[in-house]
Motif scaffolding. Structure first.
Motif, PDB file in Angstrom:
ATOM      1  N   CYS A  87       6.892  -0.875  10.230  1.00 44.65           N
ATOM      2  CA  CYS A  87       5.623  -0.257  10.579  1.00 44.65           C
ATOM      3  C   CYS A  87       5.173  -0.956  11.915  1.00 44.65           C
ATOM      4  O   CYS A  87       4.368  -0.387  12.652  1.00 44.65           O
ATOM      5  CB  CYS A  87       4.378  -0.974   9.968  1.00 44.65           C
ATOM      6  N   PRO A 142       4.646   2.780  14.447  1.00 37.21           N
ATOM      7  CA  PRO A 142       3.546   2.645  13.564  1.00 37.21           C
ATOM      8  C   PRO A 142       2.942   4.182  13.568  1.00 37.21           C
ATOM      9  O   PRO A 142       2.155   4.543  12.206  1.00 37.21           O
ATOM     10  CB  PRO A 142       2.492   1.859  14.379  1.00 37.21           C
ATOM     11  N   ARG A 163       4.054   3.474   7.193  1.00 31.50           N
ATOM     12  CA  ARG A 163       2.872   2.916   6.927  1.00 31.50           C
ATOM     13  C   ARG A 163       2.990   2.146   5.528  1.00 31.50           C
ATOM     14  O   ARG A 163       3.710   3.065   4.752  1.00 31.50           O
ATOM     15  CB  ARG A 163       1.564   3.574   7.061  1.00 31.50           C
ATOM     16  N   GLU A 197      -0.879   1.992  -0.108  1.00 37.00           N
ATOM     17  CA  GLU A 197      -2.107   1.134  -0.553  1.00 37.00           C
ATOM     18  C   GLU A 197      -1.909   0.118  -1.970  1.00 37.00           C
ATOM     19  O   GLU A 197      -0.978   0.866  -2.544  1.00 37.00           O
ATOM     20  CB  GLU A 197      -3.103   1.869  -0.604  1.00 37.00           C
ATOM     21  N   THR A 225       6.994   1.768   1.345  1.00 34.83           N
ATOM     22  CA  THR A 225       6.526   2.026   2.604  1.00 34.83           C
ATOM     23  C   THR A 225       6.619   3.744   2.738  1.00 34.83           C
ATOM     24  O   THR A 225       7.643   4.266   2.319  1.00 34.83           O
ATOM     25  CB  THR A 225       7.456   1.445   3.613  1.00 34.83           C
TER      26      THR A 225
END
Length: 108
Positions: free
Chosen positions: A57, A61, A65, A68, A77
């Motif tokens: 990340c 980037p 990411r 969540e 990821t």
């Protein structure tokens, strides 16, 4: 990269089987998922270590990411495929495969 590229590169790794998880194709080694393909979103979700996730990340980037919630805190990821090069995708799949294979077989 496209979803077919994920399939091609994942199947090039030893002992990989394709299955399905929550309606999405997944890739497994030793019966454990190391990547899930989100075809419509053109992304792959990879099981990385938290350290690998942080490094990916930070380095790229725009491509990587954290997922969540709790899954992301465990290293899951997302990698967006549209701008990812083959080397990036292959390296990410290999990293995820290695971690899962090591745990599954306790030998890699």
């Amino acid at each position: 990269m496209k979803p077919d590229d994920v399939r091609r590169l994942a199947h090039a790794l030893p002992e990989v089987l394709e299955g399905a998880h929550n309606g999405h194709p997944d890739f497994r080694v030793g019966g454990r998922i190391f990547a899930t393909l989100w075809v419509d979103e053109e992304r792959v979700v990879l099981r990385l270590t938290p350290a690998q996730q942080a490094a990916s990340c930070e380095a790229e980037p725009d491509l990587f990411r954290a997922v969540e919630g709790a899954w992301g805190r465990r290293g899951w990821t997302s990698l967006d495929l549209w701008d990812a090069g083959e080397d990036t995708l292959a390296a990410a799949l290999l990293a995820a495969w290695r971690g899962v294979a090591a745990a599954a077989y306790d030998r890699i």
